[in-house]
Design a protein around this motif. Structure first.
Motif, PDB file in Angstrom:
ATOM      1  N   GLN A   1     -66.014  30.648 -44.311  1.00  0.00           N
ATOM      2  CA  GLN A   1     -66.958  30.734 -43.198  1.00  0.00           C
ATOM      3  C   GLN A   1     -68.285  30.087 -43.573  1.00  0.00           C
ATOM      4  O   GLN A   1     -68.602  29.914 -44.756  1.00  0.00           O
ATOM      5  CB  GLN A   1     -67.194  32.194 -42.800  1.00  0.00           C
ATOM      6  N   CYS A   2     -69.061  29.726 -42.522  1.00  0.00           N
ATOM      7  CA  CYS A   2     -70.362  29.116 -42.753  1.00  0.00           C
ATOM      8  C   CYS A   2     -71.383  29.735 -41.810  1.00  0.00           C
ATOM      9  O   CYS A   2     -71.038  30.393 -40.825  1.00  0.00           O
ATOM     10  CB  CYS A   2     -70.306  27.600 -42.553  1.00  0.00           C
ATOM     11  N   VAL A   3     -72.639  29.519 -42.127  1.00  0.00           N
ATOM     12  CA  VAL A   3     -73.724  29.958 -41.258  1.00  0.00           C
ATOM     13  C   VAL A   3     -73.971  28.873 -40.215  1.00  0.00           C
ATOM     14  O   VAL A   3     -73.825  27.681 -40.495  1.00  0.00           O
ATOM     15  CB  VAL A   3     -74.999  30.258 -42.081  1.00  0.00           C
ATOM     16  N   GLY A   4     -74.285  29.283 -38.981  1.00  0.00           N
ATOM     17  CA  GLY A   4     -74.608  28.338 -37.913  1.00  0.00           C
ATOM     18  C   GLY A   4     -76.005  28.606 -37.392  1.00  0.00           C
ATOM     19  O   GLY A   4     -76.538  29.713 -37.534  1.00  0.00           O
ATOM     20  N   VAL A   5     -76.608  27.593 -36.794  1.00  0.00           N
ATOM     21  CA  VAL A   5     -77.998  27.685 -36.333  1.00  0.00           C
ATOM     22  C   VAL A   5     -78.085  27.468 -34.834  1.00  0.00           C
ATOM     23  O   VAL A   5     -77.498  26.520 -34.298  1.00  0.00           O
ATOM     24  CB  VAL A   5     -78.888  26.648 -37.053  1.00  0.00           C
ATOM     25  N   LEU A   6     -78.828  28.354 -34.171  1.00  0.00           N
ATOM     26  CA  LEU A   6     -79.187  28.175 -32.763  1.00  0.00           C
ATOM     27  C   LEU A   6     -80.657  27.780 -32.733  1.00  0.00           C
ATOM     28  O   LEU A   6     -81.501  28.511 -33.260  1.00  0.00           O
ATOM     29  CB  LEU A   6     -78.958  29.481 -32.006  1.00  0.00           C
ATOM     30  N   THR A   7     -80.963  26.621 -32.145  1.00  0.00           N
ATOM     31  CA  THR A   7     -82.329  26.099 -32.164  1.00  0.00           C
ATOM     32  C   THR A   7     -82.812  25.779 -30.759  1.00  0.00           C
ATOM     33  O   THR A   7     -82.016  25.497 -29.860  1.00  0.00           O
ATOM     34  CB  THR A   7     -82.428  24.842 -33.044  1.00  0.00           C
ATOM     35  N   ILE A   8     -84.107  25.805 -30.592  1.00  0.00           N
ATOM     36  CA  ILE A   8     -84.711  25.480 -29.304  1.00  0.00           C
ATOM     37  C   ILE A   8     -84.615  23.985 -29.009  1.00  0.00           C
ATOM     38  O   ILE A   8     -84.673  23.566 -27.857  1.00  0.00           O
ATOM     39  CB  ILE A   8     -86.180  25.943 -29.250  1.00  0.00           C
ATOM     40  N   SER A   9     -84.440  23.166 -30.065  1.00  0.00           N
ATOM     41  CA  SER A   9     -84.386  21.711 -29.869  1.00  0.00           C
ATOM     42  C   SER A   9     -83.519  21.052 -30.933  1.00  0.00           C
ATOM     43  O   SER A   9     -84.001  20.669 -32.009  1.00  0.00           O
ATOM     44  CB  SER A   9     -85.807  21.110 -29.916  1.00  0.00           C
ATOM     45  N   ALA A  10     -82.230  20.919 -30.625  1.00  0.00           N
ATOM     46  CA  ALA A  10     -81.330  20.231 -31.552  1.00  0.00           C
ATOM     47  C   ALA A  10     -81.713  18.760 -31.684  1.00  0.00           C
ATOM     48  O   ALA A  10     -81.461  18.132 -32.715  1.00  0.00           O
ATOM     49  CB  ALA A  10     -79.887  20.359 -31.069  1.00  0.00           C
ATOM     50  N   ARG A  11     -82.359  18.241 -30.653  1.00  0.00           N
ATOM     51  CA  ARG A  11     -82.761  16.823 -30.656  1.00  0.00           C
ATOM     52  C   ARG A  11     -83.749  16.528 -31.778  1.00  0.00           C
ATOM     53  O   ARG A  11     -83.741  15.430 -32.354  1.00  0.00           O
ATOM     54  CB  ARG A  11     -83.384  16.470 -29.300  1.00  0.00           C
ATOM     55  N   THR A  12     -84.602  17.497 -32.095  1.00  0.00           N
ATOM     56  CA  THR A  12     -85.656  17.233 -33.076  1.00  0.00           C
ATOM     57  C   THR A  12     -85.537  18.056 -34.363  1.00  0.00           C
ATOM     58  O   THR A  12     -86.342  17.884 -35.275  1.00  0.00           O
ATOM     59  CB  THR A  12     -87.051  17.468 -32.457  1.00  0.00           C
ATOM     60  N   LEU A  13     -84.541  18.946 -34.443  1.00  0.00           N
ATOM     61  CA  LEU A  13     -84.303  19.672 -35.694  1.00  0.00           C
ATOM     62  C   LEU A  13     -83.509  18.749 -36.619  1.00  0.00           C
ATOM     63  O   LEU A  13     -82.341  18.477 -36.384  1.00  0.00           O
ATOM     64  CB  LEU A  13     -83.531  20.964 -35.441  1.00  0.00           C
ATOM     65  N   THR A  14     -84.155  18.280 -37.667  1.00  0.00           N
ATOM     66  CA  THR A  14     -83.569  17.243 -38.516  1.00  0.00           C
ATOM     67  C   THR A  14     -82.930  17.837 -39.772  1.00  0.00           C
ATOM     68  O   THR A  14     -83.189  18.991 -40.135  1.00  0.00           O
ATOM     69  CB  THR A  14     -84.654  16.249 -38.969  1.00  0.00           C
TER      70      THR A  14
END
Length: 233
Positions: free
Chosen positions: A116-129
């Motif tokens: 398993q892995c950790v996943g991220v929920l972000t307000i802006s996938a476009r700018t999360l680098t």
């Protein structure tokens, strides 16, 4: 209410107008302990998330120095994208800095089963680098799902004074369901955005995954800054 004169945790606030509902990092009633806030003038959500944080670094340092000078022994921020500047904040302020919920990623990954892995929920996938994730210590290739274009993202990034809470909750649940559908190996979710905390329980219920956030991070952080007393002091 807690006496914030005794606060050990100082929180650097973005310059915002949107509602700070219960659960939001910027609502003092969210926290089971006293906190102190300092606003970084001009550092709007759009400036920090979508543009370049560099022009504001010294302003973050100055606001942090104000908090440390008032007695805070640890500093946090109110935007997950600020993982990029944590090393400089810690160096300048001389105290521990918890800059981003993403910084929990290595610990969470280590807790998960190997498949398993950790996943991220972000307000802006476009700018999360990848640089933001690497600065936080997140494993390379960490799955990311954004709420880009949603009512929630438009309200927070647009710094709008009215927040449609049911719509925001629906936006975040939908995005989280997409994350685990696209990446079934995601065993735990981190909420990058500090304004997502009010919806963590709904996300956990919908995905049947543990959900970590700035709330889980700072409750842990504060326990180190000011350990609870048990028994007779």
């Amino acid at each position: 209410m807690h006496n914030n004169d005794d606060a050990r945790l100082g929180i650097l606030m973005l310059d915002t107008k949107f509602p700070r509902i219960l659960g939001d990092v910027g609502n003092p009633n969210t926290w089971p302990f006293a906190v102190k806030y300092a606003v970084v003038e001009g550092a709007t959500p759009e400036a920090v998330v979508c543009d370049d944080v560099e022009p504001f670094v010294q302003a973050f340092v100055a606001a942090g120095q104000e908090l440390v000078g008032s007695g805070c022994s640890g500093i946090a921020t109110t935007c997950g994208f600020l993982s990029l500047i944590r090393p400089r904040l810690a160096a300048e302020l001389g105290v521990p800095v918890a800059a981003s919920a993403l910084e929990q990623a290595p610990q969470i990954q280590a807790m998960l089963p190997p498949d398993q892995c950790v996943g991220v929920l972000t307000i802006s996938a476009r700018t999360l680098t990848p640089a933001h994730l690497a600065a936080a210590g997140a494993p390379e290739g960490t799955p990311v799902q954004g709420t880009d274009g949603s009512s929630f993202s438009q309200t927070i990034l647009g710094n709008q004074p009215i927040l449609d809470v049911p719509a925001a909750r629906a936006d975040l649940v939908k995005a989280a369901e997409t994350l685990v559908s696209d990446h079934p190996d995601v065993g735990a979710i981190i909420l990058e955005c500090t304004n997502m905390v009010p919806y963590a329980a709904a996300i956990a219920a919908a995905t049947q995954r543990p959900v970590f956030s700035i709330y889980s991070y700072l409750v842990w952080f504060h326990e180190g800054l000011q350990p609870s007393q048990f028994g007779t002091p």
